[in-house]
Motif scaffolding. Structure first.
Motif, PDB file in Angstrom:
ATOM      1  N   MET B   1      45.883  11.957 -56.847  1.00  0.00           N
ATOM      2  CA  MET B   1      46.655  11.943 -55.643  1.00  0.00           C
ATOM      3  C   MET B   1      48.146  11.232 -55.229  1.00  0.00           C
ATOM      4  SD  MET B   1      46.932  14.294 -52.912  1.00  0.00           S
ATOM      5  CE  MET B   1      48.777  14.601 -51.987  1.00  0.00           C
ATOM      6  N   LEU B   2      49.251  11.862 -55.632  1.00  0.00           N
ATOM      7  CA  LEU B   2      50.276  10.839 -55.704  1.00  0.00           C
ATOM      8  C   LEU B   2      51.366  10.660 -54.052  1.00  0.00           C
ATOM      9  CD1 LEU B   2      51.298  11.656 -58.930  1.00  0.00           C
ATOM     10  CD2 LEU B   2      51.025   9.318 -58.087  1.00  0.00           C
ATOM     11  N   TYR B   3      51.046   9.183 -54.066  1.00  0.00           N
ATOM     12  CA  TYR B   3      51.810   9.441 -52.960  1.00  0.00           C
ATOM     13  C   TYR B   3      53.364   8.804 -52.495  1.00  0.00           C
ATOM     14  CZ  TYR B   3      47.015   9.731 -51.482  1.00  0.00           C
ATOM     15  OH  TYR B   3      45.228  10.795 -50.727  1.00  0.00           O
ATOM     16  N   LYS B   4      54.318   9.861 -51.605  1.00  0.00           N
ATOM     17  CA  LYS B   4      55.640   9.384 -51.914  1.00  0.00           C
ATOM     18  C   LYS B   4      56.010   7.615 -51.331  1.00  0.00           C
ATOM     19  CE  LYS B   4      56.312  13.843 -52.303  1.00  0.00           C
ATOM     20  NZ  LYS B   4      55.911  14.376 -51.332  1.00  0.00           N
ATOM     21  N   ARG B   5      55.194   7.481 -50.296  1.00  0.00           N
ATOM     22  CA  ARG B   5      55.801   6.758 -49.002  1.00  0.00           C
ATOM     23  C   ARG B   5      54.857   5.582 -48.768  1.00  0.00           C
ATOM     24  NH1 ARG B   5      61.861   6.524 -49.084  1.00  0.00           N
ATOM     25  NH2 ARG B   5      61.420   9.036 -49.519  1.00  0.00           N
ATOM     26  N   LEU B   6      53.236   6.230 -48.747  1.00  0.00           N
ATOM     27  CA  LEU B   6      52.176   5.549 -48.786  1.00  0.00           C
ATOM     28  C   LEU B   6      51.037   4.624 -49.017  1.00  0.00           C
ATOM     29  CD1 LEU B   6      51.000   7.427 -45.064  1.00  0.00           C
ATOM     30  CD2 LEU B   6      52.552   5.504 -45.361  1.00  0.00           C
ATOM     31  N   GLU B   7      51.064   3.803 -49.374  1.00  0.00           N
ATOM     32  CA  GLU B   7      50.245   2.924 -50.750  1.00  0.00           C
ATOM     33  C   GLU B   7      48.890   2.620 -49.719  1.00  0.00           C
ATOM     34  OE1 GLU B   7      50.647  -0.845 -52.692  1.00  0.00           O
ATOM     35  OE2 GLU B   7      52.602  -0.736 -52.042  1.00  0.00           O
ATOM     36  N   ARG B   8      47.687   3.352 -50.988  1.00  0.00           N
ATOM     37  CA  ARG B   8      46.235   3.238 -49.870  1.00  0.00           C
ATOM     38  C   ARG B   8      46.105   1.646 -50.397  1.00  0.00           C
ATOM     39  NH1 ARG B   8      43.184   7.175 -50.234  1.00  0.00           N
ATOM     40  NH2 ARG B   8      41.780   5.414 -48.833  1.00  0.00           N
ATOM     41  N   ASN B   9      45.610   0.902 -48.936  1.00  0.00           N
ATOM     42  CA  ASN B   9      45.316  -0.087 -48.655  1.00  0.00           C
ATOM     43  C   ASN B   9      44.619  -0.123 -47.300  1.00  0.00           C
ATOM     44  OD1 ASN B   9      44.620  -2.445 -49.044  1.00  0.00           O
ATOM     45  ND2 ASN B   9      46.614  -3.717 -47.722  1.00  0.00           N
ATOM     46  N   LEU B  10      42.874   0.571 -47.646  1.00  0.00           N
ATOM     47  CA  LEU B  10      41.967   0.949 -46.640  1.00  0.00           C
ATOM     48  C   LEU B  10      41.446  -0.286 -45.933  1.00  0.00           C
ATOM     49  CD1 LEU B  10      41.509   2.949 -45.138  1.00  0.00           C
ATOM     50  CD2 LEU B  10      39.666   3.649 -46.717  1.00  0.00           C
ATOM     51  N   ILE B  11      41.486  -1.081 -45.063  1.00  0.00           N
ATOM     52  CA  ILE B  11      40.722  -2.269 -44.952  1.00  0.00           C
ATOM     53  C   ILE B  11      39.875  -1.275 -43.328  1.00  0.00           C
ATOM     54  CG2 ILE B  11      40.805  -4.725 -43.201  1.00  0.00           C
ATOM     55  CD1 ILE B  11      43.638  -4.421 -44.204  1.00  0.00           C
ATOM     56  N   HIS B  12      38.246  -1.629 -43.565  1.00  0.00           N
ATOM     57  CA  HIS B  12      37.306  -1.268 -43.057  1.00  0.00           C
ATOM     58  C   HIS B  12      36.945  -2.249 -42.391  1.00  0.00           C
ATOM     59  CE1 HIS B  12      34.480   2.757 -42.479  1.00  0.00           C
ATOM     60  NE2 HIS B  12      35.093   2.196 -41.698  1.00  0.00           N
ATOM     61  N   LEU B  13      36.323  -2.181 -40.680  1.00  0.00           N
ATOM     62  CA  LEU B  13      35.774  -2.818 -40.023  1.00  0.00           C
ATOM     63  C   LEU B  13      34.283  -2.390 -39.601  1.00  0.00           C
ATOM     64  CD1 LEU B  13      39.093  -4.154 -37.934  1.00  0.00           C
ATOM     65  CD2 LEU B  13      38.210  -5.586 -40.171  1.00  0.00           C
ATOM     66  N   ALA B  14      33.629  -2.611 -39.291  1.00  0.00           N
ATOM     67  CA  ALA B  14      32.295  -2.411 -38.963  1.00  0.00           C
ATOM     68  C   ALA B  14      32.732  -2.638 -37.469  1.00  0.00           C
ATOM     69  CB  ALA B  14      31.288  -2.618 -38.591  1.00  0.00           C
ATOM     70  N   ILE B  15      32.930  -2.928 -36.737  1.00  0.00           N
ATOM     71  CA  ILE B  15      33.805  -3.082 -34.846  1.00  0.00           C
ATOM     72  C   ILE B  15      34.696  -4.283 -34.957  1.00  0.00           C
ATOM     73  CG2 ILE B  15      31.727  -5.221 -34.017  1.00  0.00           C
ATOM     74  CD1 ILE B  15      31.431  -4.179 -32.615  1.00  0.00           C
ATOM     75  N   VAL B  16      35.774  -3.563 -34.150  1.00  0.00           N
ATOM     76  CA  VAL B  16      36.132  -4.559 -33.590  1.00  0.00           C
ATOM     77  C   VAL B  16      37.424  -4.374 -31.858  1.00  0.00           C
ATOM     78  CG1 VAL B  16      38.155  -2.000 -34.138  1.00  0.00           C
ATOM     79  CG2 VAL B  16      39.424  -4.454 -34.194  1.00  0.00           C
ATOM     80  N   ASP B  17      38.080  -5.085 -31.211  1.00  0.00           N
ATOM     81  CA  ASP B  17      38.050  -4.968 -29.903  1.00  0.00           C
ATOM     82  C   ASP B  17      40.122  -3.231 -30.303  1.00  0.00           C
ATOM     83  OD1 ASP B  17      36.688  -6.125 -29.023  1.00  0.00           O
ATOM     84  OD2 ASP B  17      38.618  -8.123 -28.580  1.00  0.00           O
ATOM     85  N   SER B  18      40.145  -3.891 -31.009  1.00  0.00           N
ATOM     86  CA  SER B  18      41.878  -2.193 -31.411  1.00  0.00           C
ATOM     87  C   SER B  18      42.425  -2.188 -32.544  1.00  0.00           C
ATOM     88  CB  SER B  18      42.770  -2.839 -29.940  1.00  0.00           C
ATOM     89  OG  SER B  18      43.363  -2.344 -30.710  1.00  0.00           O
ATOM     90  N   THR B  19      42.411  -1.428 -33.285  1.00  0.00           N
ATOM     91  CA  THR B  19      42.802  -1.453 -34.404  1.00  0.00           C
ATOM     92  C   THR B  19      44.462  -1.564 -34.185  1.00  0.00           C
ATOM     93  OG1 THR B  19      43.091   1.306 -34.407  1.00  0.00           O
ATOM     94  CG2 THR B  19      41.075   0.658 -35.291  1.00  0.00           C
TER      95      THR B  19
END
Lengths: 162, 251
Positions: B1-19
């Protein structure tokens, strides 16, 4: 070799059908090339002491350009797409031309389709969506490879409605 | 999948107050590409509109914040809400869920909230420097306790789905609609937003500054204010100024 002789030589070479002739007489050298595309090109190297004959690229009539290579036998696209309808992807997903790998494609080039005919499957979020044609006509081209990711609004098929 | 404007850069947090807060801090402390997403399976203190708390059951729902650098004019900030709302709408539509957008950017199914969006922008001069698009989408949560007006994908289609499958699809549509925005296709975005806007051209009951009145939603202004035609003419309202009670025939 005077200019008249060069003209005659070029005429002779172009009629003969050979691609290239090189002649060397003392300090005078001439190479006449006939390109595949058709136009004659004359390369003359002249010894500096002699009056240089003018190069005359237009001296010979170039043979008529060969007809364009015939389009590929399969899935030949017509030269004009103006009257063709594009069927676009209604969603992001994966494009499938057949219901399972051992089945025939829903549609092939040359097939006639009508509104409501299933033309492909788009898988999104593990749901398989049968995509129906909204138009009638003849499939001219399949624009996407089987089993490949597609974007929203991406053209999938070219259809000739006439 | 090619994206036009967004880069895939995923940060997965197990738990957080507010993303959204985590993303804001990330922008301050490091350089990240447009499209960077903070996703969590367990958000503790999600914020909603008007600082309303947004609670979510752990591991059931899709909760993420996407960082986007648009360099768009401040006056066009509302189009980020439009793009995000349409991306959620389209993702649900692919799942055969019919939803509507409640101004400014809640997504409802038959009057029940399935998704909330909160966008934090930071400005530099007359440009939007960075945007944090926070999205909370109810996916596999079945029970909402006292919250009667909430629903989820599970409750709508009767089967569980992979949360990250939903994310992938939604990310693709965010790219699609944010690309429309970056190409200045404001009219197309607004037209599509209107097609899904709850209550457009319908009469409803509203309350502003303690006064109840009837009116017809005629659209949103260029900066995103809700336009309501009242007996005293057309007025524009900010989110803080207006409360709506939609009649049931809206849904």
């Amino acid at each position: 070799m005077d200019i008249k002789e060069i003209q005659n030589l070029i005429k002779f070479v172009s009629k003969s059908g050979v691609n290239e002739v090189a002649i060397e007489q003392g300090e005078f050298k001439i190479t006449i090339k006939s390109e595949v595309a058709g136009s004659e090109q004359v390369f003359v190297q002249q010894a500096p002491v002699m009056a240089a004959p003018q190069v005359m690229p237009a001296a010979v009539q170039a043979p008529v350009a060969a007809p364009e290579a015939a389009p590929a036998a399969t899935e030949a696209a017509p030269a004009e797409n103006a009257n063709l309808i594009e069927i676009k992807s209604p969603m992001i997903g994966t494009f499938y031309r057949r219901s399972s790998p051992d089945k025939d494609p829903f549609v092939n080039v040359g097939d006639s389709i009508s509104p409501g005919d299933c033309i492909c499957i788009v898988e999104a979020m593990k749901l398989f969506n049968e995509i129906e044609s909204e138009v009638s006509g003849k499939v001219v081209k399949v624009l996407v490879d089987d089993n490949s990711p597609i974007e929203y609004d991406q053209p999938l098929f070219l259809v000739d409605p006439s | 999948m090619l994206y036009k404007r967004l880069e895939r850069n995923l940060i997965h947090l197990a738990i957080v107050d507010s993303t959204n807060d985590y993303a804001a801090n990330l922008i301050k402390t490091s350089e990240v590409p447009s499209g960077t997403t903070i996703v969590t399976s367990n958000q503790q203190k999600g914020r909603g509109q008007r600082s309303a708390m947004w609670t979510t059951q752990a591991n059931k729902n899709l909760t993420f914040s996407l960082i986007f650098f648009s360099n768009e004019k401040i006056q066009k900030a509302f189009y980020l809400n439009i793009a995000a709302s349409l991306a959620v709408f389209k993702t649900l539509s692919d799942l055969k869920i019919e939803s509507k957008i409640k101004w400014p950017n809640d997504i409802l199914v038959q009057g029940k909230k399935i998704c909330g969006i909160l966008i934090d922008n930071s400005f530099s001069g007359d440009k939007i420097q960075s945007s944090i698009i926070g999205i909370g989408l109810n996916v596999n949560q079945k029970d909402f306790g006292d919250l009667k007006e909430a629903t989820s994908i599970l409750n709508e289609i009767g089967q569980e789905v992979e949360v990250m499958d939903i994310y992938e699809q939604l990310f693709g549509y965010l790219d699609f609609y944010l690309n429309l925005l970056m190409e200045s296709n404001y009219k197309i975005l607004l037209q599509r937003y209107y097609e899904q806007l709850l209550g457009l051209n319908q009469e409803g009951e509203f309350e502003s500054k303690g006064i109840k009145f009837r009116g017809i939603i005629t659209g949103v202004s260029e900066i995103g204010l809700l336009k309501i035609q009242t007996s005293e003419g057309t007025k524009e309202f900010d989110l803080k100024e207006i409360r709506m009670s939609y009649p049931s025939n809206f849904f």
